[in-house]
Design a protein around this motif. Structure first.
Motif, PDB file in Angstrom:
ATOM      1  N   ASP A  43       0.893  -1.231  -0.044  1.00 60.88           N
ATOM      2  CA  ASP A  43       0.001   0.191  -0.103  1.00 60.88           C
ATOM      3  C   ASP A  43       0.773   1.313  -0.039  1.00 60.88           C
ATOM      4  OD1 ASP A  43      -2.022  -2.116   0.351  1.00 60.88           O
ATOM      5  OD2 ASP A  43      -2.615  -1.351   2.123  1.00 60.88           O
ATOM      6  N   ILE A  46       3.047   1.630  -3.324  1.00 53.26           N
ATOM      7  CA  ILE A  46       2.233   2.305  -4.217  1.00 53.26           C
ATOM      8  C   ILE A  46       2.180   3.738  -3.871  1.00 53.26           C
ATOM      9  CG2 ILE A  46      -0.135   2.617  -5.095  1.00 53.26           C
ATOM     10  CD1 ILE A  46       0.039  -0.688  -5.115  1.00 53.26           C
ATOM     11  N   LEU A  54       5.818  -1.042 -10.247  1.00 50.36           N
ATOM     12  CA  LEU A  54       4.329  -0.948  -9.903  1.00 50.36           C
ATOM     13  C   LEU A  54       3.687   0.405 -10.789  1.00 50.36           C
ATOM     14  CD1 LEU A  54       4.627  -1.732  -6.098  1.00 50.36           C
ATOM     15  CD2 LEU A  54       3.380  -3.163  -8.024  1.00 50.36           C
ATOM     16  N   LEU A  58      -0.250   1.725 -12.798  1.00 47.97           N
ATOM     17  CA  LEU A  58      -1.187   2.441 -11.907  1.00 47.97           C
ATOM     18  C   LEU A  58      -1.642   3.686 -12.505  1.00 47.97           C
ATOM     19  CD1 LEU A  58       0.964   2.118  -8.685  1.00 47.97           C
ATOM     20  CD2 LEU A  58      -0.745   0.716  -9.461  1.00 47.97           C
ATOM     21  N   MET A  62      -6.313   7.230  -7.208  1.00 50.02           N
ATOM     22  CA  MET A  62      -6.626   5.610  -7.081  1.00 50.02           C
ATOM     23  C   MET A  62      -7.047   5.555  -5.481  1.00 50.02           C
ATOM     24  SD  MET A  62      -3.140   3.593  -7.546  1.00 50.02           S
ATOM     25  CE  MET A  62      -3.975   2.199  -7.403  1.00 50.02           C
ATOM     26  N   LEU A  64      -6.524   3.066  -2.308  1.00 47.52           N
ATOM     27  CA  LEU A  64      -5.472   2.229  -1.955  1.00 47.52           C
ATOM     28  C   LEU A  64      -6.311   0.736  -1.183  1.00 47.52           C
ATOM     29  CD1 LEU A  64      -2.641   4.405  -0.471  1.00 47.52           C
ATOM     30  CD2 LEU A  64      -2.803   3.154  -2.938  1.00 47.52           C
ATOM     31  N   TRP A  66      -5.682  -3.449  -0.592  1.00 48.81           N
ATOM     32  CA  TRP A  66      -5.773  -4.787  -1.270  1.00 48.81           C
ATOM     33  C   TRP A  66      -6.064  -6.054  -0.309  1.00 48.81           C
ATOM     34  CZ3 TRP A  66      -2.869  -0.834  -3.035  1.00 48.81           C
ATOM     35  CH2 TRP A  66      -3.523  -0.299  -4.224  1.00 48.81           C
ATOM     36  N   PHE A  94      -6.554  -5.552  -8.551  1.00 45.20           N
ATOM     37  CA  PHE A  94      -5.299  -4.698  -8.611  1.00 45.20           C
ATOM     38  C   PHE A  94      -4.981  -4.557  -9.994  1.00 45.20           C
ATOM     39  CE2 PHE A  94      -0.570  -4.323  -8.651  1.00 45.20           C
ATOM     40  CZ  PHE A  94      -0.605  -3.267  -7.777  1.00 45.20           C
ATOM     41  N   PRO A  95      -4.625  -3.407 -10.489  1.00 48.04           N
ATOM     42  CA  PRO A  95      -4.884  -2.380 -10.058  1.00 48.04           C
ATOM     43  C   PRO A  95      -6.378  -1.811  -9.983  1.00 48.04           C
ATOM     44  CG  PRO A  95      -4.068  -1.862 -11.958  1.00 48.04           C
ATOM     45  CD  PRO A  95      -3.851  -3.244 -11.780  1.00 48.04           C
ATOM     46  N   GLY A  98      -9.629   0.044  -4.460  1.00 40.63           N
ATOM     47  CA  GLY A  98      -9.251  -0.842  -3.349  1.00 40.63           C
ATOM     48  C   GLY A  98     -10.169  -0.590  -2.258  1.00 40.63           C
TER      49      GLY A  98
END
Length: 321
Positions: A43, A46, A54, A58, A62, A64, A66, A94-95, A98
């Motif tokens: 988390d 990212i 990553l 993305l 977004m 977050l 997962w 993902f992505p 979340g």
């Protein structure tokens, strides 16, 4: 609905509590009313945007998160494995949208009925870490009953589940951790515990079938040590997929006629179902380190970034009445 969003990469200051539209499930998806969300290192990796591997996947802004546990609010037209009102746990897309939110959507195959014996907060601490351990040990490591596994980073979120899942499958578990976590790992069921602060495991163990690298340390010289304790034909598995094996590691693996695998987590319903059963049978326990409110997400991230967390951190999105 309320959700924790990032509109830019950076420190904890980029975490914003926003009001956004509730997502709509596609034909093969479920809409889950989130009661709790796990907090994992991915988390904040990212969030800070420092992982180029990553970032290529993305799109900002977004939401977050997962790791999720909650109740199904709606199912897509092709979903037959769930119904509205089912209590579930699993991994959001993902992505995608979340689980740091009041609702999230996900592929139905990435969720399962949650363990009956624990609540939403505990259930939210399971999916990502437990699936990461399961994928690494059983899909890539081919771990079998009676085999010897050495687990590095055994006191962390992934490592703690790895110890218990390996024991549940009748493997012989040797765990590596710091002095403060020796008793904790014995409580989890480790057959042997090695204190990396005072002992050099490469001088103590040999003929290991599987080495699981669940430690955050990214150092290929350390991997050479891991290879040295493998038996001929053994397997080194790392969950640090952003850190490839270098030529020296590959050469050392070749000399042992062994394998080196980078294990990507696979969010599978059948594995989540087995893990839930093991929890309900008392063979796997969930250790929650701390529970935060959604509004205190920045504090949760700072705690996770310390790398000194035993057990799991959880965001409580909705009270479990």
């Amino acid at each position: 609905m309320k959700a924790i969003r990032i509109n830019e990469y950076g420190g904890t200051e980029v975490l914003k509590l926003e009001e956004i539209a509730r997502p709509v499930p596609a034909a093969d998806e479920i809409l889950v009313k989130i009661y709790a969300s796990g907090v994992n290192p991915v988390d904040w990796v990212i969030r800070n945007g420092k992982s180029e591997a990553l970032r290529s996947f993305l799109t900002l802004p977004m939401t977050l998160g997962w790791d999720a546990a909650g109740i199904i609010e709606e199912t897509g037209r092709d979903v037959t494995s769930f119904k509205k009102g089912d209590e579930v746990y699993g991994v959001p897309n993902f992505p995608g949208n979340g689980s740091y939110a009041e609702y999230c959507v996900a592929k139905a195959v990435q969720f399962a009925l949650k363990p009956k014996s624990i609540g939403f907060n505990e259930s939210a601490g399971v999916p990502l870490a437990a699936l990461t351990a399961w994928t690494a040990m059983f899909k890539y490591g081919k771990l079998q009953p009676g085999q010897r596994i050495l687990i590095q980073g055994a006191s962390g979120g992934v490592g703690g589940f790895a110890v218990q899942l390996a024991k549940a499958k009748s493997a012989y578990v040797i765990a590596i951790a710091s002095t403060d976590n020796i008793e904790y790992l014995r409580e989890l069921g480790a057959d042997e515990v090695i204190d990396y602060k005072t002992q050099q495991y490469e001088n103590l163990v040999h003929n290991i079938d599987v080495v699981l690298e669940a430690s955050p340390i990214r150092e290929n010289k350390e991997r050479i040590k891991s290879v040295s304790v493998l038996k001929q034909g053994g397997i080194l598995v790392s969950v640090n997929t952003d850190f490839p094996f270098d030529d020296q590691v590959i050469a050392a693996v070749s000399r042992k006629n062994a394998k080196a695998e980078l294990s990507s987590n696979q969010p599978r319903q059948d594995w989540l179902t087995v893990i839930a059963r093991l929890i309900d049978e008392g063979k796997v326990r969930v250790f929650i380190n701390k529970v935060f409110s959604l509004e205190d997400v920045a504090e949760a991230h700072r705690e996770s970034e310390s790398w000194h967390v035993r057990g799991k951190l959880v965001l409580e999105v909705k009270k479990d009445n």
